[in-house]
Design a protein around this motif. Structure first.
Motif, PDB file in Angstrom:
ATOM      1  N   ALA A 289       0.845  -1.203   0.000  1.00 14.96           N
ATOM      2  CA  ALA A 289       0.000   0.000   0.000  1.00 14.96           C
ATOM      3  C   ALA A 289       0.874   1.245   0.000  1.00 14.96           C
ATOM      4  O   ALA A 289       1.925   1.286   0.662  1.00 14.96           O
ATOM      5  N   GLY A 290       0.425   2.275  -0.708  1.00 15.59           N
ATOM      6  CA  GLY A 290       1.214   3.494  -0.833  1.00 15.59           C
ATOM      7  C   GLY A 290       1.549   4.127   0.502  1.00 15.59           C
ATOM      8  O   GLY A 290       2.674   4.597   0.715  1.00 15.59           O
ATOM      9  N   ALA A 291       0.582   4.151   1.437  1.00 14.05           N
ATOM     10  CA  ALA A 291       0.826   4.762   2.740  1.00 14.05           C
ATOM     11  C   ALA A 291       1.914   4.037   3.505  1.00 14.05           C
ATOM     12  O   ALA A 291       2.749   4.652   4.179  1.00 14.05           O
ATOM     13  N   VAL A 292       1.940   2.700   3.412  1.00 13.48           N
ATOM     14  CA  VAL A 292       2.963   1.915   4.098  1.00 13.48           C
ATOM     15  C   VAL A 292       4.324   2.151   3.462  1.00 13.48           C
ATOM     16  O   VAL A 292       5.334   2.283   4.153  1.00 13.48           O
ATOM     17  N   ILE A 293       4.360   2.215   2.148  1.00 14.07           N
ATOM     18  CA  ILE A 293       5.627   2.462   1.445  1.00 14.07           C
ATOM     19  C   ILE A 293       6.219   3.798   1.876  1.00 14.07           C
ATOM     20  O   ILE A 293       7.407   3.893   2.213  1.00 14.07           O
ATOM     21  N   ASP A 294       5.405   4.839   1.874  1.00 14.41           N
ATOM     22  CA  ASP A 294       5.895   6.177   2.241  1.00 14.41           C
ATOM     23  C   ASP A 294       6.360   6.217   3.695  1.00 14.41           C
ATOM     24  O   ASP A 294       7.401   6.809   4.008  1.00 14.41           O
ATOM     25  N   GLU A 295       5.592   5.579   4.586  1.00 14.47           N
ATOM     26  CA  GLU A 295       5.955   5.590   6.004  1.00 14.47           C
ATOM     27  C   GLU A 295       7.217   4.764   6.246  1.00 14.47           C
ATOM     28  O   GLU A 295       8.061   5.140   7.081  1.00 14.47           O
ATOM     29  N   ALA A 296       7.358   3.666   5.531  1.00 15.13           N
ATOM     30  CA  ALA A 296       8.563   2.843   5.677  1.00 15.13           C
ATOM     31  C   ALA A 296       9.804   3.625   5.268  1.00 15.13           C
ATOM     32  O   ALA A 296      10.839   3.591   5.946  1.00 15.13           O
ATOM     33  N   ARG A 297       9.708   4.337   4.158  1.00 13.55           N
ATOM     34  CA  ARG A 297      10.845   5.156   3.722  1.00 13.55           C
ATOM     35  C   ARG A 297      11.173   6.222   4.766  1.00 13.55           C
ATOM     36  O   ARG A 297      12.342   6.443   5.109  1.00 13.55           O
ATOM     37  N   ALA A 298      10.147   6.851   5.310  1.00 19.16           N
ATOM     38  CA  ALA A 298      10.360   7.900   6.299  1.00 19.16           C
ATOM     39  C   ALA A 298      10.993   7.362   7.578  1.00 19.16           C
ATOM     40  O   ALA A 298      11.708   8.092   8.277  1.00 19.16           O
ATOM     41  N   ARG A 299      10.759   6.096   7.884  1.00 15.91           N
ATOM     42  CA  ARG A 299      11.309   5.506   9.097  1.00 15.91           C
ATOM     43  C   ARG A 299      12.642   4.804   8.849  1.00 15.91           C
ATOM     44  O   ARG A 299      13.109   4.044   9.709  1.00 15.91           O
ATOM     45  N   GLY A 300      13.240   5.041   7.714  1.00 12.80           N
ATOM     46  CA  GLY A 300      14.593   4.583   7.474  1.00 12.80           C
ATOM     47  C   GLY A 300      14.735   3.154   6.988  1.00 12.80           C
ATOM     48  O   GLY A 300      15.826   2.573   7.063  1.00 12.80           O
TER      49      GLY A 300
END
Length: 369
Positions: A289-300
């Motif tokens: 899911a797009g939201a998970v992808i973006d949050e994963a990137r933000a969390r390193g």
């Protein structure tokens, strides 16, 4: 409701394909109309019964359910060239001198496509190799091999014997760890005594790890978890572990239910990973899911691994899948994070794939040069 939809779609496809096939002179001149109608009706009745019975049971009810799914896939694939031929000839009103040849060619093309899709769906998954640079990976872990497998969908179609052959494929790659990315089962627990010893045969010094997918929750998810734990599989359900010094492996619970309810998709990720900490991190999340992808990137996160999409499984459904999950297959660079979405080792519904076969991913981790 789902079986009603399948019956409606399957019935319409069945009527269309059988009618267009019988309009071909080579068939109509050899088979009496009554025999064709009776045969088509009998096949439809088996399809209808198969949809109602389902494919979960492993007694006599197994084969009509499997036939129904396979027949639906064959009808869909055959309908594609037949419809193209009808559009090209205006359903027989244009190019009348050539309409029969065009329709006959379309029927042959449909049969060949269906046979190819069945072959691709039933063959062993291929091994796809990918090198991934993790910016914080210690030099001592450079060259570490991780094998990822998703969407094996154990159930009526695939049992422990099929899984044993996949174990042989995986062990041949000499992985340090094996990651199972969700949808290990079709829905219900496997319920086979051979499952645990088959899973224990996986040879991975850093362990065999799994996350849940949406299909685990269509049945008794907790029993499924225990079955795999008996085989030595360790589950990451909104938690992380240190796979090796300097390498973290995290996994989140499936977000399918939250997507259906319109809930938060990133709560599990927030509980699992803090802000970037300078450690090489791999995240397992079944649904890309797009939201998970973006949050994963933000969390390193350095590498995110997902499945779920099956790569569309049967073309042209790939376009519909891509509209829901833009990063629906293969490797993607997300602002420095690598996302890999595998098309999975198994299949859902008809055991067919058009165009690409299932896959098992061999990931070689690289430290920065």
């Amino acid at each position: 409701m789902f079986s009603i939809v399948l019956n409606i779609i399957g019935t319409l496809l069945h009527l269309y394909v059988t009618a267009r096939l019988y309009s071909i002179d080579a068939i109509r001149s050899r088979i009496p109309a009554r025999a064709w109608i009776v045969g088509a009706l009998l096949v439809w009745l088996v399809y209808f019964a198969g949809v109602r019975i389902g494919d979960e049971a492993l007694d006599w009810r197994w084969w009509p359910g499997q036939f129904a799914l396979t027949w639906l896939g064959i009808l869909f694939v055959m309908a594609l060239p037949l419809l193209a031929a009808d559009l090209l000839t205006g359903f027989g009103f244009w190019w009348r001198a050539h309409a029969q040849k065009v329709r006959a060619s379309a029927a042959i093309a449909g049969l060949l496509l269906a046979a190819f899709a069945l072959f691709q769906g039933m063959r062993a998954p291929v091994i796809v190799e990918q090198e991934v640079v993790l910016k914080n990976l210690p030099q001592a872990l450079d060259g570490t091999v991780i094998v990822a497998v998703s969407d094996i969908h154990l159930g009526a179609q695939r049992r422990s014997a099929w899984l044993a052959r996949r174990v042989e494929q995986i062990n041949a790659l000499q992985p340090a760890a094996v990651l199972m990315l969700g949808d290990q089962v079709e829905d219900n627990p496997v319920g086979e005594a051979q499952l645990a010893p088959t899973l224990r045969a996986l040879d991975a010094p850093l362990g065999v790890w799994a996350v849940t997918g949406n299909h685990e929750f269509y049945g008794d998810a907790e029993t499924t978890v225990r079955e795999f734990e008996e085989g030595g599989v360790r589950w990451l359900r909104d938690r992380q572990v240190e796979l090796a010094p300097g390498l973290v492996l995290a996994g989140i619970e499936d977000i399918g239910a939250a997507m259906r309810r319109g809930g938060s998709l990133t709560g599990g990720l927030a509980r699992t990973l803090s802000t970037p900490g300078g450690t090489a991190t791999i995240l397992m999340s079944h649904i890309p899911a797009g939201a998970v992808i973006d949050e994963a990137r933000a969390r390193g996160v350095d590498l995110m691994l997902s499945g779920h999409t099956h790569g569309g499984q049967i073309w042209p459904f790939s376009y519909a899948v891509q509209s829901r999950f833009p990063k629906y297959i293969g490797a993607h660079d997300i602002a420095g994070m690598t996302l890999y979405v595998t098309r999975g080792a198994g299949s859902w519904g008809p055991r067919m794939r058009l165009w690409q076969p299932g896959e098992i991913i061999k990931l070689t981790l690289r430290a920065p040069r």
